[in-house]
Motif scaffolding. Sequence first.
Motif, PDB file in Angstrom:
ATOM      1  N   PRO A 214      -5.498  40.162 -24.431  1.00  0.00           N
ATOM      2  CA  PRO A 214      -4.061  40.517 -24.208  1.00  0.00           C
ATOM      3  C   PRO A 214      -3.714  41.955 -23.186  1.00  0.00           C
ATOM      4  CG  PRO A 214      -3.826  39.301 -26.007  1.00  0.00           C
ATOM      5  CD  PRO A 214      -5.312  39.838 -26.003  1.00  0.00           C
ATOM      6  N   GLY A 215      -2.870  41.120 -22.732  1.00  0.00           N
ATOM      7  CA  GLY A 215      -2.590  43.085 -21.341  1.00  0.00           C
ATOM      8  C   GLY A 215      -3.706  43.287 -19.967  1.00  0.00           C
ATOM      9  N   THR A 216      -4.313  42.008 -20.308  1.00  0.00           N
ATOM     10  CA  THR A 216      -5.206  41.873 -18.688  1.00  0.00           C
ATOM     11  C   THR A 216      -5.385  41.471 -17.977  1.00  0.00           C
ATOM     12  OG1 THR A 216      -7.266  40.786 -20.110  1.00  0.00           O
ATOM     13  CG2 THR A 216      -7.223  43.235 -19.854  1.00  0.00           C
ATOM     14  N   SER A 217      -6.072  40.465 -16.727  1.00  0.00           N
ATOM     15  CA  SER A 217      -5.158  39.843 -15.876  1.00  0.00           C
ATOM     16  C   SER A 217      -6.371  38.222 -16.636  1.00  0.00           C
ATOM     17  CB  SER A 217      -6.491  39.905 -15.077  1.00  0.00           C
ATOM     18  OG  SER A 217      -6.441  39.082 -13.771  1.00  0.00           O
ATOM     19  N   TRP A 218      -6.064  36.959 -16.416  1.00  0.00           N
ATOM     20  CA  TRP A 218      -6.067  35.606 -16.642  1.00  0.00           C
ATOM     21  C   TRP A 218      -7.393  35.337 -15.552  1.00  0.00           C
ATOM     22  CZ3 TRP A 218      -6.736  32.971 -21.032  1.00  0.00           C
ATOM     23  CH2 TRP A 218      -5.307  33.262 -22.166  1.00  0.00           C
ATOM     24  N   ASN A 219      -7.648  35.807 -14.509  1.00  0.00           N
ATOM     25  CA  ASN A 219      -8.618  35.834 -13.183  1.00  0.00           C
ATOM     26  C   ASN A 219      -9.634  36.101 -14.160  1.00  0.00           C
ATOM     27  OD1 ASN A 219     -10.414  35.264 -11.818  1.00  0.00           O
ATOM     28  ND2 ASN A 219      -8.537  36.624  -9.995  1.00  0.00           N
TER      29      ASN A 219
END
Length: 248
Positions: A214-219
């Motif tokens: 959580p908190g990072t990109s979903w890419n």
Amino acid sequence: MPKNTRKIALAGVATLGAAAVAFTVVPADGQTTTTDALSSSRVAYSSEQVRDVKASVTDQLAGTSLKVEAIEARKKAVADAVAAKKAATTAAAQKKAAAAAAAKKKAAAAAAKKAAAAREAKAAASRSVQRPVVKQVAVKSYPNNLDGWIREALGIMERKGIPGSYHGLHKNIMRESSGNPKAINDWDINAINGIPSKGLLQVIPPTFKAYHVPGTSWNIYDPVANITAAANYAADRYGTIDNVNSAY
């Protein structure tokens, strides 16, 4: 002229007129005769005496008129003085009332201002007590290269409790993708199964989704998101990314 004054003047004229009528003028020789009810002796009067009586009556009437006028003038003067005094008293009272009202209004305004200032001071003190202390946290910036991606990922891993070191991340990245965040494996079993490995640490999409931090990109191609997801997976399966020395 007042009614009482008229009555006095008319009474005087009536009395004097009655006295004048009592005489009879004889035109032949200028003598008059009259019969006295109390005496039988004859009394003679001249026309000069009649004129003197008339003049006296006129003088008395004139004097009475002057006296009446003087009395009326004094009454008017007294009435004017009373009215002037009353007007002055009323004006003074009105002025005093206006001054009192102005003073009261000024005092009320001052009190309201003081009360408002007190409320504002109290509110300010309350806000000061209740205001939470906001600690300024400097946003750390990282260079947009492999070194910066690894260091940023290590900071997130530390906050999330994910083990791993710079060396452990770097050696696995170089083996898996040579540091290319857009790397993709299109020949191994995962590729054959339609889920090719992608990114710096060659993570397949299902694993990236399951271990996304959580908190990072979903890419999946995002360098920091790819590193942290892979390190999270390695920590779950191998204890730490540092224990991975080959394809995982």
